[in-house]
Design an enzyme around this catalytic site. Structure first.
Site, PDB file in Angstrom:
ATOM      1  N   HIS A  43       0.839  -1.202   0.000  1.00 30.01           N
ATOM      2  CA  HIS A  43       0.000   0.000   0.000  1.00 30.01           C
ATOM      3  C   HIS A  43       0.867   1.242   0.000  1.00 30.01           C
ATOM      4  CE1 HIS A  43      -3.456  -2.532   1.563  1.00 30.01           C
ATOM      5  NE2 HIS A  43      -3.744  -2.127   0.344  1.00 30.01           N
ATOM      6  N   CYS A 100       3.757 -14.125   2.884  1.00 29.23           N
ATOM      7  CA  CYS A 100       4.560 -14.119   4.109  1.00 29.23           C
ATOM      8  C   CYS A 100       4.464 -15.501   4.771  1.00 29.23           C
ATOM      9  CB  CYS A 100       4.044 -13.050   5.073  1.00 29.23           C
ATOM     10  SG  CYS A 100       4.939 -13.070   6.630  1.00 29.23           S
ATOM     11  N   HIS A 128     -10.902  -8.066   4.410  1.00 28.00           N
ATOM     12  CA  HIS A 128      -9.473  -7.783   4.281  1.00 28.00           C
ATOM     13  C   HIS A 128      -8.849  -8.877   3.398  1.00 28.00           C
ATOM     14  CE1 HIS A 128      -5.215  -7.545   5.260  1.00 28.00           C
ATOM     15  NE2 HIS A 128      -5.444  -6.323   5.718  1.00 28.00           N
ATOM     16  N   GLU A 130      -6.118 -10.460   3.344  1.00 30.50           N
ATOM     17  CA  GLU A 130      -5.498 -11.612   4.032  1.00 30.50           C
ATOM     18  C   GLU A 130      -6.582 -12.593   4.510  1.00 30.50           C
ATOM     19  OE1 GLU A 130      -2.636 -10.863   7.321  1.00 30.50           O
ATOM     20  OE2 GLU A 130      -3.586 -12.595   8.263  1.00 30.50           O
ATOM     21  N   THR A 168      -3.244 -11.937  10.965  1.00 34.42           N
ATOM     22  CA  THR A 168      -1.932 -11.691  11.590  1.00 34.42           C
ATOM     23  C   THR A 168      -1.838 -10.344  12.298  1.00 34.42           C
ATOM     24  OG1 THR A 168      -1.116 -10.845   9.488  1.00 34.42           O
ATOM     25  CG2 THR A 168      -0.588 -13.136  10.013  1.00 34.42           C
ATOM     26  N   CYS A 196       0.891 -11.909  14.288  1.00 32.50           N
ATOM     27  CA  CYS A 196       2.308 -11.601  14.073  1.00 32.50           C
ATOM     28  C   CYS A 196       2.641 -10.385  14.918  1.00 32.50           C
ATOM     29  CB  CYS A 196       2.516 -11.301  12.601  1.00 32.50           C
ATOM     30  SG  CYS A 196       3.972 -10.326  12.283  1.00 32.50           S
ATOM     31  N   SER A 224      -2.782   4.901   5.015  1.00 30.15           N
ATOM     32  CA  SER A 224      -2.266   3.731   5.733  1.00 30.15           C
ATOM     33  C   SER A 224      -2.790   3.735   7.172  1.00 30.15           C
ATOM     34  CB  SER A 224      -0.732   3.775   5.703  1.00 30.15           C
ATOM     35  OG  SER A 224      -0.205   3.066   6.784  1.00 30.15           O
ATOM     36  N   ASN A 226      -2.175   1.701   9.594  1.00 25.16           N
ATOM     37  CA  ASN A 226      -1.188   1.436  10.648  1.00 25.16           C
ATOM     38  C   ASN A 226      -0.325   2.676  10.914  1.00 25.16           C
ATOM     39  OD1 ASN A 226       1.807   0.831   9.721  1.00 25.16           O
ATOM     40  ND2 ASN A 226       0.459   0.124   8.084  1.00 25.16           N
ATOM     41  N   SER A 268       4.377   0.352   5.346  1.00 28.35           N
ATOM     42  CA  SER A 268       4.546   0.392   3.884  1.00 28.35           C
ATOM     43  C   SER A 268       5.480   1.517   3.431  1.00 28.35           C
ATOM     44  CB  SER A 268       3.197   0.603   3.203  1.00 28.35           C
ATOM     45  OG  SER A 268       2.182   0.007   3.917  1.00 28.35           O
TER      46      SER A 268
HETATM   47 FE1  SF4 Z   1       4.240 -11.094   7.642  1.00 29.09          FE
HETATM   48 FE2  SF4 Z   1       3.777  -9.988  10.005  1.00 29.09          FE
HETATM   49 FE3  SF4 Z   1       4.496  -8.468   7.991  1.00 29.09          FE
HETATM   50 FE4  SF4 Z   1       2.081  -9.573   7.987  1.00 29.09          FE
HETATM   51  S1  SF4 Z   1       2.849  -8.034   9.438  1.00 29.09           S
HETATM   52  S2  SF4 Z   1       3.497  -9.498   6.270  1.00 29.09           S
HETATM   53  S3  SF4 Z   1       2.509 -11.525   8.966  1.00 29.09           S
HETATM   54  S4  SF4 Z   1       5.742 -10.074   8.944  1.00 29.09           S
END
Ligand code: SF4
Length: 285
Positions: A43, A100, A128, A130, A168, A196, A224, A226, A268
């Site tokens: 992103h 990943c 999402h 993922e 994650t 994660c 973004s 995050n 990102s």
């Molecule tokens: Fe991999 Fe964690 Fe990055 Fe997601 S946040 S891509 S699970 S390392």
């Protein structure tokens, strides 16, 4: 004046690996045979534009993938559902898998447990990419649970066996609370904590740095989520927190009393931008 860059700023391991994979493919074969990413690799508009200039095309839908006759398709770190691999194989395209490994592990758990008869529950945000990918590895319909209400409303037969996994990037505390609701219902459950900690570590380090800093700079795209979260966390500890996309946005005015400038960046944000900002502050102040 000291300038400190957070060690965990910028790309996490999985995103870095995926972006590097695209550049490696370009170096190996150029873009002549056709290099495609299934969805934007990251992103970040600047990275995607740079790759486009070098000939990498983004496939925005399954239909676009199905319309391809040749070329390499790179799967990004979020991963994809099993049927996307099937299409790539059927069309005899070259598959370059940059999923990943932490996401890949979830696919494995979901495939195995669902084939042994467990119903899959994914704690995460429905829609999402993922989560969509994870769903597509279950042999039985998977249920996505986002909040307490959905967990309370979840209904299964009393003899049904469940397997709970997590997106994650889901918040650990929220995951625990939701799992607890399922446990209280008395089902036979396997819980796999597949969160994660890259995001959490980045946030924790940023907060610690912001608490010490006089000025904090947070770098990342305006879309973004995050990065926005990082900004909010830093701002709560350090009033002088700036949110910028690139060096061009930085209008710093540092009084002499400033002793420590902290820098962090969202998941990102490319290293190049982080370095530019860091060098600018070091040289000019
Ligand atoms: Fe991999 Fe964690 Fe990055 Fe997601 S946040 S891509 S699970 S390392």
């Amino acid at each position: 004046m000291e300038v400190v860059l957070a060690k965990t700023s910028g790309f996490c391991f999985g995103v870095k690996r995926a972006v590097d994979t695209v550049y490696e493919q370009l170096e190996k074969n150029g873009s002549k045979g056709g290099i495609y990413t299934y969805g934007p690799i990251i992103h970040n508009e600047e990275v995607v534009k740079d790759l486009e200039k070098k000939g990498v095309k983004v496939l925005d839908s399954r239909q676009e993938l199905e319309a391809l006759d040749s070329g390499s398709v790179i799967i990004r770190s979020h991963g994809v559902s099993k049927d996307i691999y099937d299409i790539i194989e059927k069309k005899e395209l070259d598959c370059v898998d940059a999923t990943c490994p932490f996401v890949k592990r979830i696919h494995g758990i979901v495939e195995k447990e669902s084939s042994q008869g467990r119903r899959i529950v994914i704690i995460g945000n429905d829609g999402h990419p993922e989560v969509e990918g994870i769903k597509g590895w279950s042999n039985t319909p998977a249920t996505v649970i986002e909040d307490m209400q959905a967990a309370e409303n979840f209904d299964a037969k009393s003899d049904e066996k469940l397997c709970i996994v997590s997106q994650t990037t889901f918040n650990y505390k929220k995951f625990q609370d939701l799992v607890e609701i399922f446990q209280k219902k008395g089902y036979d459950i396997i819980v796999a904590n597949t969160i994660c900690n890259a995001t959490e570590e980045r946030q924790k380090e940023a907060v610690d740095l912001a608490a010490k800093a006089d000025v904090m700079i947070v770098i990342g795209g305006t879309h973004s989520s995050n990065t926005r979260k990082l900004y909010e966390l830093c701002k709560s500890k350090c009033e002088g927190t700036y949110y910028i996309q690139t060096l061009a946005d930085l209008k710093l005015d540092l009084p002499n009393s400033v002793e420590l400038v902290g820098i962090t960046a969202g998941a990102s944000t490319p290293n190049k931008i982080i370095e530019e900002v860091q060098n600018y502050v070091r040289i000019n102040f």
